[in-house]
Scaffold this active site. Sequence first.
Site, mmCIF file in Angstrom:
data_model
loop_
_atom_site.group_PDB
_atom_site.id
_atom_site.type_symbol
_atom_site.label_atom_id
_atom_site.label_comp_id
_atom_site.label_asym_id
_atom_site.label_seq_id
_atom_site.Cartn_x
_atom_site.Cartn_y
_atom_site.Cartn_z
ATOM 1 N N SER A 62 0.857 -1.181 0.000
ATOM 2 C CA SER A 62 0.000 0.000 0.000
ATOM 3 C C SER A 62 0.899 1.238 0.000
ATOM 4 O O SER A 62 1.762 1.381 0.860
ATOM 5 C CB SER A 62 -0.878 -0.027 1.249
ATOM 6 O OG SER A 62 -1.666 1.122 1.327
ATOM 7 N N LYS A 110 -0.957 -0.915 -4.461
ATOM 8 C CA LYS A 110 -2.191 -0.183 -4.123
ATOM 9 C C LYS A 110 -1.813 1.258 -3.874
ATOM 10 O O LYS A 110 -0.908 1.535 -3.072
ATOM 11 C CB LYS A 110 -2.836 -0.823 -2.897
ATOM 12 C CG LYS A 110 -3.749 0.073 -2.079
ATOM 13 C CD LYS A 110 -4.538 -0.745 -1.075
ATOM 14 C CE LYS A 110 -4.741 0.016 0.224
ATOM 15 N NZ LYS A 110 -5.497 -0.786 1.221
ATOM 16 N N LYS A 164 -2.937 4.994 -2.570
ATOM 17 C CA LYS A 164 -3.917 5.781 -1.833
ATOM 18 C C LYS A 164 -4.318 6.953 -2.721
ATOM 19 O O LYS A 164 -3.436 7.588 -3.344
ATOM 20 C CB LYS A 164 -3.307 6.292 -0.529
ATOM 21 C CG LYS A 164 -3.042 5.194 0.488
ATOM 22 C CD LYS A 164 -4.340 4.707 1.106
ATOM 23 C CE LYS A 164 -4.091 3.736 2.250
ATOM 24 N NZ LYS A 164 -5.363 3.223 2.803
ATOM 25 N N ASP A 207 -7.150 3.026 -3.169
ATOM 26 C CA ASP A 207 -7.908 3.063 -1.909
ATOM 27 C C ASP A 207 -8.160 4.520 -1.539
ATOM 28 O O ASP A 207 -7.218 5.295 -1.362
ATOM 29 C CB ASP A 207 -7.095 2.375 -0.800
ATOM 30 C CG ASP A 207 -7.858 2.280 0.516
ATOM 31 O OD1 ASP A 207 -9.035 2.707 0.574
ATOM 32 O OD2 ASP A 207 -7.275 1.765 1.497
ATOM 33 N N GLU A 234 -11.106 0.801 -3.698
ATOM 34 C CA GLU A 234 -11.436 0.457 -2.316
ATOM 35 C C GLU A 234 -12.085 1.646 -1.610
ATOM 36 O O GLU A 234 -11.569 2.767 -1.656
ATOM 37 C CB GLU A 234 -10.127 0.047 -1.619
ATOM 38 C CG GLU A 234 -10.276 -0.485 -0.214
ATOM 39 C CD GLU A 234 -8.915 -0.868 0.381
ATOM 40 O OE1 GLU A 234 -7.935 -1.054 -0.392
ATOM 41 O OE2 GLU A 234 -8.810 -0.961 1.612
ATOM 42 N N ASP A 250 -13.981 -1.765 2.471
ATOM 43 C CA ASP A 250 -13.060 -1.990 3.588
ATOM 44 C C ASP A 250 -13.785 -1.530 4.860
ATOM 45 O O ASP A 250 -14.433 -2.337 5.543
ATOM 46 C CB ASP A 250 -11.755 -1.210 3.329
ATOM 47 C CG ASP A 250 -10.792 -1.185 4.506
ATOM 48 O OD1 ASP A 250 -11.105 -1.766 5.551
ATOM 49 O OD2 ASP A 250 -9.707 -0.559 4.403
ATOM 50 N N GLY A 306 -4.448 -4.541 5.735
ATOM 51 C CA GLY A 306 -3.385 -4.331 6.713
ATOM 52 C C GLY A 306 -3.626 -3.067 7.513
ATOM 53 O O GLY A 306 -4.305 -2.147 7.054
HETATM 54 O O1 SMG Z 1 -0.561 -2.529 6.612
HETATM 55 O O2 SMG Z 1 0.092 -2.340 4.581
HETATM 56 C C1 SMG Z 1 -0.536 -1.938 5.547
HETATM 57 C C2 SMG Z 1 -1.382 -0.703 5.386
HETATM 58 C C3 SMG Z 1 -2.454 -0.915 4.412
HETATM 59 O O3 SMG Z 1 -3.427 0.962 3.392
HETATM 60 C C4 SMG Z 1 -3.444 0.226 4.332
HETATM 61 N N1 SMG Z 1 -4.326 0.323 5.335
HETATM 62 O O4 SMG Z 1 -7.517 1.633 4.514
HETATM 63 O O5 SMG Z 1 -6.578 -0.167 3.928
HETATM 64 C C5 SMG Z 1 -6.552 0.893 4.548
HETATM 65 C C6 SMG Z 1 -5.353 1.329 5.355
HETATM 66 C C7 SMG Z 1 -5.720 1.633 6.782
HETATM 67 C C8 SMG Z 1 -4.601 2.154 7.617
HETATM 68 S S1 SMG Z 1 -4.047 3.668 7.081
HETATM 69 C C9 SMG Z 1 -3.093 4.359 8.295
HETATM 70 MG MG MG Z 2 -8.547 0.549 2.953
#
Ligand code: SMG
Ligand code: MG
Length: 368
Positions: free
Chosen positions: A136, A162, A164, A189, A214, A239, A291
């Site tokens: 991510s 992925k 953001k 996401d 997402e 999610d 995650g």
């Molecule tokens: O653990 O690789 C990881 C982070 C994955 O993007 C991630 N998590 O919305 O999926 C999500 C986010 C939530 C935490 S963001 C601080």
């Molecule tokens: Mg997410």
Amino acid sequence: MKIAELELRTISLPLVRPFRTSFGTQIAREVLILKLTTDDGTVGWSECVALPQPLYSPEYVAGALDLMRRFLIPTLFQAGDIRAESVAPLLAPFLGSPMAKAALESALLDAQLRLENRSLADFLGASKAKIPCGVSVGIAPSIPLLIEEVSGYIADGYRRIKLKIEPGWDIDPVGEVRRTWPEIPLQVDANQAYSRGDGELLAKLDQFELLLIEQPLDEHDILGHALLAKQVHTPICLDESITSLRSAEDALALKATTVINIKPGRVGGYLEAVKIHNLCLNSGIPVWCGGMLETGIGRAANVALAALPGFTLPGDTSASSRFYHQDITEPFVMEDGYLAVPQSVGIGRVPHLDFLDSVTSHKETIRI
Ligand code: SMG
Ligand code: MG
């Protein structure tokens, strides 16, 4: 099995680089680590995935600690003889807070499996010995810096990227990553950053052949996601909206999602996560493991979950080095884009106590 003692500690681990999302920037992971000891001295470990602030979900570290101390732990102590399977029903009267509840269930499950000499992967029904890894990628200061960061992950061997996104950081950065790597499995996401009127804008992402978008809308806007799914060809993946088996059933019935991100903490634990996996497997809905920047403790359990047969998409199950210079456990090291599923008893990892102590900012022990 009776719980004799719970040690709760808050640790702080700096991230290798700031992780920016539509709701804020994390520069360190402040995390609650649980150590549960049973009456026969068996120890189980877990981590609570709540963030320090209630920005991803209503839970936050200090709140989870207070809730555990005040309500959840006394309830488990009073229950006497218990198993991990009894935790969710016992804690159900206390509304919400799936992350705090999941942490308690996971610690007990780790202890229980150690007592039974069984691995979590075996207990959950894992069918793979290794899992493919996604990564991510946070919102970057500029498109060139994003390309530089993604290049590093591709060189590391990650099998899915992925990105953001948020309004103003979507079509251009995603397009540039797609042009640079035409073949890489790619998804985005939004962490709820868009609104119902953004269908036309989000449909512009269709040209990039993404695996999924997402959580584009508010977590409570199930109807909005169903409407958006009619405007956008890219699959919608929920999610934040999926907080239980029932919410997964509802979202699928309402056609608000065609892929599900399963995060054990968000749904109240690994047992509920398996139920959602089973529902999706039986309905032909692909799932992947989300995650929450886990340390080796939470990551170990996630990797076991991601080895179940319905997890057909790479998850946010990256190597320890994605977030941490030094993990609190033996690190997860990726080989050719895969992580090995821990096969030893329980979650298959324990913290390195000297290092854990060195990053601990608060520690308390609650005894029966
Ligand atoms: O653990 O690789 C990881 C982070 C994955 O993007 C991630 N998590 O919305 O999926 C999500 C986010 C939530 C935490 S963001 C601080
Ligand atoms: Mg997410």
